[in-house]
Structures are given as structure tokens and as C-alpha cells.
Write an enzyme that holds these catalytic residues in place. Sequence first.
Site, PDB file in Angstrom:
ATOM      1  N   LYS A  23      38.885  25.610  28.126  1.00 27.82           N
ATOM      2  CA  LYS A  23      38.099  24.980  29.181  1.00 27.82           C
ATOM      3  C   LYS A  23      38.789  23.747  29.760  1.00 27.82           C
ATOM      4  O   LYS A  23      38.797  23.551  30.984  1.00 27.82           O
ATOM      5  CB  LYS A  23      36.710  24.614  28.669  1.00 27.82           C
ATOM      6  CG  LYS A  23      35.852  25.823  28.292  1.00 27.82           C
ATOM      7  CD  LYS A  23      34.404  25.450  28.032  1.00 27.82           C
ATOM      8  CE  LYS A  23      33.697  25.093  29.305  1.00 27.82           C
ATOM      9  NZ  LYS A  23      33.576  26.221  30.247  1.00 27.82           N
ATOM     10  N   GLU A  59      34.535  21.691  23.959  1.00 31.12           N
ATOM     11  CA  GLU A  59      35.343  22.538  23.079  1.00 31.12           C
ATOM     12  C   GLU A  59      36.225  21.715  22.148  1.00 31.12           C
ATOM     13  O   GLU A  59      36.983  22.283  21.358  1.00 31.12           O
ATOM     14  CB  GLU A  59      36.220  23.498  23.899  1.00 31.12           C
ATOM     15  CG  GLU A  59      35.475  24.716  24.404  1.00 31.12           C
ATOM     16  CD  GLU A  59      36.365  25.764  25.009  1.00 31.12           C
ATOM     17  OE1 GLU A  59      35.919  26.921  25.105  1.00 31.12           O
ATOM     18  OE2 GLU A  59      37.521  25.454  25.393  1.00 31.12           O
ATOM     19  N   LEU A  90      24.559  28.711  39.259  1.00 25.35           N
ATOM     20  CA  LEU A  90      23.763  29.931  39.237  1.00 25.35           C
ATOM     21  C   LEU A  90      24.615  31.182  39.464  1.00 25.35           C
ATOM     22  O   LEU A  90      24.108  32.192  39.938  1.00 25.35           O
ATOM     23  CB  LEU A  90      22.680  29.846  40.330  1.00 25.35           C
ATOM     24  CG  LEU A  90      21.746  28.642  40.272  1.00 25.35           C
ATOM     25  CD1 LEU A  90      20.864  28.609  41.509  1.00 25.35           C
ATOM     26  CD2 LEU A  90      20.905  28.676  39.002  1.00 25.35           C
ATOM     27  N   ARG A 118      24.743  33.149  42.922  1.00 31.74           N
ATOM     28  CA  ARG A 118      23.719  32.551  43.795  1.00 31.74           C
ATOM     29  C   ARG A 118      24.054  31.124  44.194  1.00 31.74           C
ATOM     30  O   ARG A 118      23.339  30.530  45.010  1.00 31.74           O
ATOM     31  CB  ARG A 118      22.356  32.606  43.114  1.00 31.74           C
ATOM     32  CG  ARG A 118      21.825  34.027  42.958  1.00 31.74           C
ATOM     33  CD  ARG A 118      20.407  34.022  42.416  1.00 31.74           C
ATOM     34  NE  ARG A 118      20.372  33.588  41.020  1.00 31.74           N
ATOM     35  CZ  ARG A 118      19.515  32.710  40.527  1.00 31.74           C
ATOM     36  NH1 ARG A 118      18.618  32.141  41.309  1.00 31.74           N
ATOM     37  NH2 ARG A 118      19.540  32.391  39.246  1.00 31.74           N
ATOM     38  N   GLY A 119      25.133  30.556  43.654  1.00 31.20           N
ATOM     39  CA  GLY A 119      25.551  29.224  44.055  1.00 31.20           C
ATOM     40  C   GLY A 119      25.215  28.171  43.026  1.00 31.20           C
ATOM     41  O   GLY A 119      25.443  28.357  41.821  1.00 31.20           O
ATOM     42  N   ASP A 127      36.364  39.658  37.844  1.00 35.90           N
ATOM     43  CA  ASP A 127      36.480  39.024  36.538  1.00 35.90           C
ATOM     44  C   ASP A 127      35.914  37.614  36.648  1.00 35.90           C
ATOM     45  O   ASP A 127      36.441  36.790  37.395  1.00 35.90           O
ATOM     46  CB  ASP A 127      37.953  38.991  36.106  1.00 35.90           C
ATOM     47  CG  ASP A 127      38.162  38.404  34.720  1.00 35.90           C
ATOM     48  OD1 ASP A 127      37.190  37.927  34.113  1.00 35.90           O
ATOM     49  OD2 ASP A 127      39.317  38.415  34.252  1.00 35.90           O
ATOM     50  N   GLY A 166      33.427  29.266  35.970  1.00 37.28           N
ATOM     51  CA  GLY A 166      32.735  28.000  35.766  1.00 37.28           C
ATOM     52  C   GLY A 166      33.700  26.832  35.649  1.00 37.28           C
ATOM     53  O   GLY A 166      33.435  25.731  36.160  1.00 37.28           O
ATOM     54  N   ASP A 167      34.826  27.050  34.985  1.00 34.89           N
ATOM     55  CA  ASP A 167      35.836  25.994  34.851  1.00 34.89           C
ATOM     56  C   ASP A 167      36.486  25.691  36.193  1.00 34.89           C
ATOM     57  O   ASP A 167      36.795  24.534  36.505  1.00 34.89           O
ATOM     58  CB  ASP A 167      36.900  26.403  33.840  1.00 34.89           C
ATOM     59  CG  ASP A 167      36.349  26.508  32.434  1.00 34.89           C
ATOM     60  OD1 ASP A 167      35.351  25.830  32.127  1.00 34.89           O
ATOM     61  OD2 ASP A 167      36.918  27.277  31.624  1.00 34.89           O
ATOM     62  N   GLY A 202      41.764  37.051  35.042  1.00 32.34           N
ATOM     63  CA  GLY A 202      42.237  35.958  34.205  1.00 32.34           C
ATOM     64  C   GLY A 202      41.564  34.646  34.527  1.00 32.34           C
ATOM     65  O   GLY A 202      40.801  34.522  35.498  1.00 32.34           O
TER      66      GLY A 202
END
Length: 311
Positions: A39, A136, A219, A222-223, A245, A250-251, A293
Site C-alpha cells: 500500500k 500495513e 464507493l 460509484r465514486g 483488475d 484504492g491506493d 496489476g
Amino acid sequence: MSTVVLGSANRDLVYRVERIPSPGETVLAGHATAVAGGKGNNQATAAARSGAKVTFIVALGTDEPGDRLAAEATAAGITLQERRVTEPTGTAIITVDDNGENAIVVDSGANRLLETLNVKETAAIAAADVLVLQLETPLSAVIAAANAANAASTTVVLNASPIQPLPAELLACVDVLIVNEHEARHLAAHTHRIQTQHGDENDLASALSKLGPAVILTLGPRGAIVCVPGEPPALVPGRNVTALDTTGAGDTFCGALAAALDQETNRALDLGTLVRAAEFATTAAAISVQRHGAVPSIPTLEEIRHFHSVN
């Protein structure tokens, strides 16, 4: 302007499968690759590719994966403040199915030893405009970094993932809290005893913002919802794309958002500033899910601007 990321780096082993296996089930992979991940590493790369000047505080093993991760981060324009430790470099096993969903198992390895900050690392955080944190790596270093940033008026962005209880000492230093819906509900119900109606994301974001920081609730397709204490939540719509993928999306969002905040001339974290940053980050994440990836999928600033201009 500059951004410091403190966090994890892993070598990701990614397996493409028709479906993610159930407990006790064996499935055959159609393809396998080894790529950079973790992360912290993902978010540092996303921030750098989004135009920020990035320093990455990280622990790596004295092994070939550590050497490769360091070389790849440097090639991405990241300034490394690395520790080489006795534990092997962190690894992750990731299965990605035909719908782009994933399941991940992480062996933290060297990341477990990032427990404290040294003088050089503390100075880098104090000199930065934005500090990006995740969970993490050991909470002790995360808290120390947040305290150092808070004392220097550095903006603190915390991606509370993987979710765990957040001490009051840490929350008091956080300016922007980024969580997905699952993490937000866990944090609200199990850590801070906040009750919300299932499915009402606006109420959930507003409830979490009462803990102190601004909240960005992601989300997926959905943004995102942006919530600043004392103001109604604002929806940033998602982009209409087909996901191949979702690993690292999120990262990518977190790193791109940090870069956008870093480049704001107005340092106040008002609703308009955060919405603009979230729009930029949502575009970056939408590009990333169309590729395979984690690090390989992260777009450049030019790609983000081009996507935004034609969509």
C-alpha cells in the site's frame, strides 16, 4: 511542495483466475506475474506519477526483491529513505478473477520492523506539505509520523486500511481520513460505537467526520463521498469504465488525492478543495482499473488530464 509517504512495500505475486477459490478449493491460473506492490509503495508511486515530489519512508530486506523495489521506486522519481533490515522483503499473493475482483494475502516481512522514526525521517515529514499513511506497518511508527506532521502543520492523510482500531492520539493528528464502505462501517460500529443505517453512506461519512478529520468514503465504481465536519456530504461521481483488475485502485486514489492536495495553493481543507482533489483521484483510479496489476496500472499526470478532458 512535497509529499512524504510512510508505509509498506511488497513484491506482489498476481494470479489471474476464472474465479477466486472457495475454502478448500484449487483453481488453475491462466497467467501469473510478479510486480511491485504494498500500500505504501502503491500510494507513493501514484502520488509521484500524479505530479508530486515524493519521499518514501520504507523498510526493505537485504534481498533481490528489496533491490528491485528500490530500483523501481527510484525510476518512478521517488526519493527513498529506506531501511535495509534482516527480515525478507514483504510479499503478497493476489488472485484476480474474470470480473476484476481480487483476494489478497500479505506476508509483511520487513515492513514489520518499521516501528520507530529516526531523526532524518522525522525531519523529512516536518518539511513536507502532505504526509500519507496507511496501516500495513506498525501503528507505533504511524502515530509517531502523524505527531511529527501535526507539530509541523503538515497535512496528514490517513488511509485506514487494513482496518484496525484508531487510537485517539492518531485521530487527533489526522486531517483527511480515507476509507471504503466496509472499513468505514467497521470503524464506526466496532471502534467508535457509531450506529448508522446500513446503505446510507452519507450518514456514515457524516458520523465519522464527527471524530475530527474530514472524511472521504470511497464507493468503488460509484465514486466517493466527501464530508467536512459541519457541512453536508458531497458526492463525487465515479467514471463509467469497464474494470479489468481492481488491485491497487484504492491506493491509486489515495496517492493521486495526496498529490492534488499538495498542489493546492490554498492549504485550507475546505469542501471545495477536497472535492476537487477527489475528482482528480477518482479519474486516476478509473484509469487504473482498466489495466492489470497494482503499480503497473497507475496512470501518469498526463494520462489523468487527458482522460478528464475527453470524458
